[in-house]
Design a protein around this motif. Structure first.
Motif, PDB file in Angstrom:
ATOM      1  N   ASN B  73      85.009 -13.128 -34.420  1.00  0.00           N
ATOM      2  CA  ASN B  73      84.626 -12.093 -35.395  1.00  0.00           C
ATOM      3  C   ASN B  73      83.954 -12.742 -36.607  1.00  0.00           C
ATOM      4  OD1 ASN B  73      86.636 -13.104 -37.067  1.00  0.00           O
ATOM      5  ND2 ASN B  73      88.019 -11.367 -36.823  1.00  0.00           N
ATOM      6  N   TYR B 104      84.959  -7.935 -45.761  1.00  0.00           N
ATOM      7  CA  TYR B 104      85.021  -6.482 -45.549  1.00  0.00           C
ATOM      8  C   TYR B 104      85.527  -6.238 -44.137  1.00  0.00           C
ATOM      9  CZ  TYR B 104      83.473  -1.731 -44.513  1.00  0.00           C
ATOM     10  OH  TYR B 104      83.429  -0.410 -44.117  1.00  0.00           O
ATOM     11  N   LEU B 105      86.637  -5.499 -44.050  1.00  0.00           N
ATOM     12  CA  LEU B 105      87.224  -5.182 -42.743  1.00  0.00           C
ATOM     13  C   LEU B 105      86.800  -3.759 -42.390  1.00  0.00           C
ATOM     14  CD1 LEU B 105      90.625  -6.696 -43.780  1.00  0.00           C
ATOM     15  CD2 LEU B 105      89.077  -7.693 -42.076  1.00  0.00           C
ATOM     16  N   ALA B 106      85.929  -3.653 -41.394  1.00  0.00           N
ATOM     17  CA  ALA B 106      85.263  -2.368 -41.121  1.00  0.00           C
ATOM     18  C   ALA B 106      86.238  -1.271 -40.708  1.00  0.00           C
ATOM     19  CB  ALA B 106      84.203  -2.576 -40.043  1.00  0.00           C
ATOM     20  N   TYR B 163      92.792 -13.198 -40.757  1.00  0.00           N
ATOM     21  CA  TYR B 163      91.761 -12.228 -40.368  1.00  0.00           C
ATOM     22  C   TYR B 163      90.904 -12.680 -39.182  1.00  0.00           C
ATOM     23  CZ  TYR B 163      92.992 -10.171 -44.859  1.00  0.00           C
ATOM     24  OH  TYR B 163      93.677  -9.606 -45.906  1.00  0.00           O
ATOM     25  N   ARG B 398      77.872 -10.970 -40.405  1.00  0.00           N
ATOM     26  CA  ARG B 398      78.309  -9.631 -39.986  1.00  0.00           C
ATOM     27  C   ARG B 398      78.483  -9.660 -38.479  1.00  0.00           C
ATOM     28  NH1 ARG B 398      75.782  -4.405 -38.632  1.00  0.00           N
ATOM     29  NH2 ARG B 398      77.115  -2.726 -39.412  1.00  0.00           N
ATOM     30  N   GLU B 401      81.551  -5.526 -34.877  1.00  0.00           N
ATOM     31  CA  GLU B 401      82.446  -4.455 -35.336  1.00  0.00           C
ATOM     32  C   GLU B 401      82.073  -3.977 -36.735  1.00  0.00           C
ATOM     33  OE1 GLU B 401      84.588  -3.429 -33.217  1.00  0.00           O
ATOM     34  OE2 GLU B 401      84.581  -5.095 -31.802  1.00  0.00           O
ATOM     35  N   ASN B 403      82.443  -5.985 -39.381  1.00  0.00           N
ATOM     36  CA  ASN B 403      83.152  -6.814 -40.373  1.00  0.00           C
ATOM     37  C   ASN B 403      82.140  -7.748 -41.049  1.00  0.00           C
ATOM     38  OD1 ASN B 403      85.817  -5.898 -39.545  1.00  0.00           O
ATOM     39  ND2 ASN B 403      85.470  -7.138 -37.700  1.00  0.00           N
TER      40      ASN B 403
END
Lengths: 186, 578
Positions: B73, B104-106, B163, B398, B401, B403
């Motif tokens: 990720n 930023y966690l989508a 994360y 990016r 997902e 993120n």
């Protein structure tokens, strides 16, 4: 008789060739030690010249902001050309102060008959408006110039050296300046 | 009937064909993924549909992209890129430094910040750099005392564990390859290597692996760093404890103390990164999230945008004299606040909310004379009750997902302190220089404090969706440069890379007094003359000068049309998308 004439002619020819050969090492002036290494523009290459001088076994001192007061007992000035805003800032100088310092130093070397060996070791990366201005100001006073080839791509050093009959040696990279530097002090 | 049916079928076919053509012709892929322009300064956006990494070196961006394509990720890819940058751009960042990461966690629509800024050693004190009453530049920058406790590895590891989806061993592999196999050095690397030659000679000697047989590397030389590869392998096998408590820790302490420093084994073993709330501000229809103090970049970008919102910048025109004058004056006011209030929020109270208020922005905007330089820039005065404790390479990632990671990190000056722990191949930071020279300052060096940083990695949202990811190295030029890029995009309607490559300027103040305006030489002679007539003194820098930073950005295109990456040609920036 004819044989003698021919021998004399050949000898004369050899002599002419010897004195006119642009690559003859005898063309290059011989410098004396001790050497004072200083900067013209405060680029980091002044330090490079210092390492080269150490490896060449020269009797030298380094003063990045040398003035006429540092010339006592000095037999040669090695002027390392290249302008760096970062270096000027670190030395607490602006461009006009550096120009003034270098001009005064050159004036003093002429007064005391101290020859100048100019080095430009930064290659193409150490060209540009400010460095070029310094090159044009300083180079005509040199007795000998060593330059990293990429710094002379546009022939600026060749042109000035030809105009002022200054012997010029080009080297591929800064480390290659070691041999010509040694030879200059043989 | 049959004819009618055939006709309607044909129409449908034509419609499909037309739609396909429209999709193809409007797809950014068709027009944006051209070969790189021969002039590296020519604006060039890279395109990605699914994922993207933009970083300060092509090998690092590719390492991150490889991680994304192999199921990692955004956090995995950011850490892989950060390790790879240590190998490919070692003079700017690495495990010997520190920084900040905005994530930023989508799925959760949440923004969080990981602060892995270095800390002062426990023996630090306000007068530690003084010799004969004067602050010594040498002690601050090129001495054992200049090294703060490195936080990068602890921060990356924290992010990965919380994360990420991969382990240290996975994210380190590409960096090991780069360090072992080597790569051809760029002009940028070689020039910086030459500029920092004296420091390297002094603190790591002619035998330094950052020198080529004792001389600076030339462009095109191959640079390998097998010692760094071994360090990475050791960390992959033994975990980050190897760095903070093991053999590497011992080597770090020895190298620093041999050169007069005070950083101890306990300082290293007790280092912890912090997860923080981001700070938030708005500009027109956009919402910005960035790092809180001790990172000052985000706060000052929002402050500057609050001031600029009061001015007709589009009417003035891009890099017009009026524009440069007003922004330079604003920079000077912001620097006055920075010097007065910024410090480590764990130890000092900072009036974050009042500094970020629109009202305060408008107040500064009103103080600026449109025709003359003011020559005096006082800091803002706020009620004590308003104070609160809320609280250099950049990369953007990016993933598929959605993120996002915006990460800025540094070892401070190029080649940091120039100190390399014996046999490890990495450089130690000189971030102690980021503490104030004034012993009374909120940012004076004291035990375990984090120095104020100008970093400002940020993510910009519109209608709750991320639209822009941005950051830059560049010391105190970071937040003025990022502010200019934001205005270039949102007000002057430039595309991302155009906005990054556009000519920049900078000014600041010290003790309320103005300093020169520094300009890239591409800014016109006429504009320079007008600025001088307004009372400014100018310093002209190079055309594309890395003094103004090396920004990396990622812009998310509307209607799920993928993303653009913009990388700064002032360094060796590179974007890689898929």
């Amino acid at each position: 008789m004819k044989k003698t004439h021919f021998s004399i002619f050949m000898l004369f020819l050899a002599f002419i060739l010897l004195i006119t050969d642009p690559l003859s090492p005898k063309e290059f002036p011989q410098f004396k030690q001790p050497v004072l290494i200083t900067s013209a523009g405060q680029s980091a290459e002044v330090q490079l010249a210092s390492v080269l001088a150490k490896r060449a076994g020269l009797n030298y001192s380094l003063s990045k902001t040398a003035t006429s007061r540092d010339l006592a007992d000095v037999k040669t000035i090695a002027l390392v050309i290249g302008t760096s805003l970062k270096g000027l800032g670190a030395a607490g100088l602006d461009m006009s102060q550096e120009n003034e310092r270098v001009s005064s130093l050159i004036k003093a070397t002429q007064q005391f008959n101290i020859p100048i060996l100019c080095l430009h070791l930064g290659g193409e990366q150490r060209r540009g408006t400010l460095s070029d201005q310094m090159i044009k100001t300083v180079l005509p006073f040199a007795q000998h110039v060593i330059v990293v080839k990429s710094g002379n791509k546009d022939g600026l050093f060749t042109e000035i050296c030809n105009t002022h009959s200054i012997p010029l040696i080009e080297v591929e990279r800064a480390a290659d300046a070691l041999e010509p530097l040694k030879n200059a002090f043989l | 009937m049959l004819n009618k049916f055939k006709y309607s079928n044909f129409s449908a076919f034509l419609l499909v064909l037309l739609s396909l053509w429209l999709i193809y012709s409007c797809s950014p892929t068709a027009k944006d993924n051209k070969a790189l322009p021969s002039d590296k300064h020519q604006p060039h956006n890279v395109y990605g549909q699914t994922g993207m990494v933009v970083a300060a070196h092509p090998l690092a961006a590719k390492a991150g992209l490889d991680m994304l394509q192999n199921g990692g990720n955004a956090v995995d890819a950011a850490v892989a890129t950060a390790f790879a940058l240590n190998a490919a751009e070692p003079f700017a960042s690495g495990i010997g430094g520190g920084g900040f990461m905005v994530i930023y966690l989508a799925k959760e629509k949440k923004v969080t910040v990981i602060n892995f800024r270095e800390k002062a050693p426990s023996g630090a004190f306000p007068e530690m750099f003084k010799i004969g009453g004067e602050s010594s530049v040498e002690l601050r920058r090129e001495h054992g005392l200049s090294v703060a406790v490195p936080g990068a590895l602890a921060g990356w590891n924290y992010a990965l564990n919380k994360y990420g989806t991969k382990n240290l061993n996975d994210v380190i592999k590409k960096a090991v390859d780069i360090a072992e196999q080597g790569f051809e050095l760029s002009d940028t690397f070689s020039k910086i290597n030459k500029d920092e030659y004296e420091k390297l000679l002094k603190n790591s000697g002619e035998e330094s692996n950052y020198l080529n047989d004792g001389f600076p590397y030339e462009p095109g030389d191959v640079f390998r760093n097998p010692e760094l590869a071994n360090t990475f392998k050791s960390i992959a096998s033994n975990g980050i404890e190897e760095f903070y408590q093991g053999d590497i820790a011992k080597k770090i302490v020895k190298a620093i103390q041999d050169l007069g420093g005070i950083l101890s084994f306990e300082d290293l073993s007790s280092f912890q990164p912090i997860e923080q709330e981001p700070i938030k501000g708005t500009y027109e229809d956009y919402t910005l999230y960035s790092i809180a103090p001790p990172g000052s970049g985000g706060l000052h970008i929002i402050q500057l945008l609050n001031i600029i919102e009061n001015w007709p910048v589009q009417k003035w025109g891009f890099n017009s004299a009026a524009y440069i004058h007003h922004l330079s004056e604003a920079f000077r006011f912001v620097f006055a606040d920075r010097a007065r209030y910024l410090g480590d929020p764990e130890f000092v109270s900072i009036p974050v909310s009042p500094l970020l208020s629109k009202k305060y922005g408008a107040r500064i905007a009103q103080q600026i004379n449109p025709n003359r330089s003011l020559h005096n820039y006082p800091y803002g005065e706020f009620d004590e009750k308003d104070n609160d404790k809320e609280s250099t390479t950049h990369l953007c990632v990016r993933d598929k997902e959605g993120n996002i990671v915006s990460l800025t990190q540094s070892i401070n000056h190029f080649f940091g302190s120039g100190i390399i722990p014996q046999g490890t191949g990495f450089l130690l930071n000189n971030h102690m220089d980021d503490f104030s020279r004034d012993p009374e300052s909120a940012n004076a060096p004291r035990l375990n404090r984090r120095p104020v940083s100008s970093m400002g990695p940020l993510i910009v949202f519109k209608d709750n969706e991320p639209v822009l990811v941005l950051g830059s190295p560049g010391g105190t030029r970071i937040f003025p440069s990022l502010t200019q890029i934001i205005i270039n995009i949102f007000n002057f309607k430039m595309n991302l890379d155009e906005a990054i490559e556009a000519p920049r300027f900078f000014s600041y103040s010290v003790s309320g007094e103005p300093r020169n305006i520094y300009l890239e030489s591409r800014i016109s002679f006429e504009v320079r003359q007008t600025l001088e007539s307004m009372g400014h003194t100018l310093t002209i820098r190079e055309d594309y000068d890395n003094y103004f930073g090396g920004a990396q950005g990622l812009m998310i295109l509307p209607r799920k049309r993928g993303m653009h990456g913009g990388a700064d040609s002032r360094r060796d920036g590179y974007g890689a998308g898929y």
